[in-house]
Design a protein around this motif. Sequence first.
Motif, short mmCIF file in Angstrom:
data_model
loop_
_atom_site.label_atom_id
_atom_site.label_comp_id
_atom_site.label_asym_id
_atom_site.label_seq_id
_atom_site.Cartn_x
_atom_site.Cartn_y
_atom_site.Cartn_z
N VAL A 60 -7.22 -2.06 0.44
CA VAL A 60 -7.01 -3.34 1.07
C VAL A 60 -6.37 -3.04 2.40
CG1 VAL A 60 -5.50 -5.18 0.69
CG2 VAL A 60 -6.26 -4.04 -1.30
N PHE A 61 -6.84 -3.97 3.24
CA PHE A 61 -6.21 -3.98 4.50
C PHE A 61 -4.98 -4.18 4.73
CE2 PHE A 61 -6.05 -6.98 8.68
CZ PHE A 61 -5.73 -5.64 9.56
N GLY A 62 -4.05 -3.42 5.42
CA GLY A 62 -2.63 -3.73 5.72
C GLY A 62 -2.19 -5.03 5.93
N GLY A 63 -2.86 -5.68 7.24
CA GLY A 63 -2.75 -6.61 7.50
C GLY A 63 -2.66 -7.86 6.48
N GLN A 64 -3.48 -7.81 5.80
CA GLN A 64 -3.63 -8.58 4.74
C GLN A 64 -2.61 -8.89 3.83
OE1 GLN A 64 -7.09 -8.52 1.75
NE2 GLN A 64 -5.53 -8.82 0.29
N VAL A 65 -1.89 -7.69 3.45
CA VAL A 65 -0.94 -7.70 2.40
C VAL A 65 0.31 -8.13 3.10
CG1 VAL A 65 0.60 -6.24 0.74
CG2 VAL A 65 -1.88 -5.91 1.27
N LEU A 66 0.58 -7.74 4.41
CA LEU A 66 1.53 -8.31 5.35
C LEU A 66 1.61 -9.68 5.42
CD1 LEU A 66 1.10 -5.78 8.20
CD2 LEU A 66 3.43 -5.89 6.85
N ALA A 67 0.53 -10.11 5.75
CA ALA A 67 0.42 -12.00 5.88
C ALA A 67 0.44 -12.46 4.61
CB ALA A 67 -0.98 -12.07 6.51
N GLN A 68 -0.13 -11.98 3.45
CA GLN A 68 0.12 -12.72 2.23
C GLN A 68 1.81 -12.51 1.56
OE1 GLN A 68 -2.79 -10.68 -0.13
NE2 GLN A 68 -4.38 -12.34 0.19
#
Length: 288
Positions: free
Chosen positions: A33-41
């Motif tokens: 999973v892309f880190g930016g996705q988890v950050l934004a979610q």
Amino acid sequence: MTTVDDLLNLLVLDKISDTEFNGESKAIGSPIVFGGQVLAQAINAASRTITNKRVLHSMHAYFLEAGNLELPITYNVSLVRDGGSFSVRRVTAHQKDSTIFILSASFHKKEDGYNHQVTMNSDIKQPEELLSWTEMREEFGEALPRGLKSFLEIKRPIEFKPTAFANPLDPKNLPPKHHVWFKLKGDINGLDLNTKQQILTYISDYNILTSTLNPHASKAHWGNTQTASLDHSMWYFRDFDFSDWLLYATESPSASGGRGFARGNIFTRNGELVATVAQEGLIRPIKK
């Protein structure tokens, strides 16, 4: 994903309860999973517990385990404090029985105050003078290394235009800096500040570790180096408009012990400082 609408569908979570939300994942070229996705979610989850119109001004996060693309991610929000001016939230992200990520975020009521900022480098090439990732793939095609070509072939809701990049056919060490313009694809009208901050957070995890590899580009590249975001912090200063290109100017003060540290400023084209980012990442040479 090809447009901002696709990205928003990814970032806006399904509500389970007032403090629990579920999200899905999309691959961007990595098996995890892309880190930016988890950050934004996680920011999406935290912001949905804010009922007093306070605005996100900072967040600090740690990536604990690699996320599985095939599993949903559950975000639990703790309401740490609602003070007179600031509201603080803690978010933990889980897949099955594993905690993969933690984040703290602070929201501030709107206030007037002093105002200053650093200056953007005026010598930076404008985006109209540069090739985008899409144009690089089309122009260089089969001459690109297989891994880089595959990465550039993935459709994304953001277009990136680096001002310079390491030539894989003539590898040379570069300064510990990396500047890249970026712009959303699709209709960006009507986005509120909260939504724009979530999108900006997603984008902030792209490109930042490049500055940690540039000083070693004669021998280090994405194909022979294991990389991963370890932590991520971000400070949000001003409202902005996604209708034009923004500049992500990053630099790496240090790398040692298999880790590289980078920080970056995000500017509008006219030089207004929107946000500052800091990240330490794993940059471990792969031993054969």
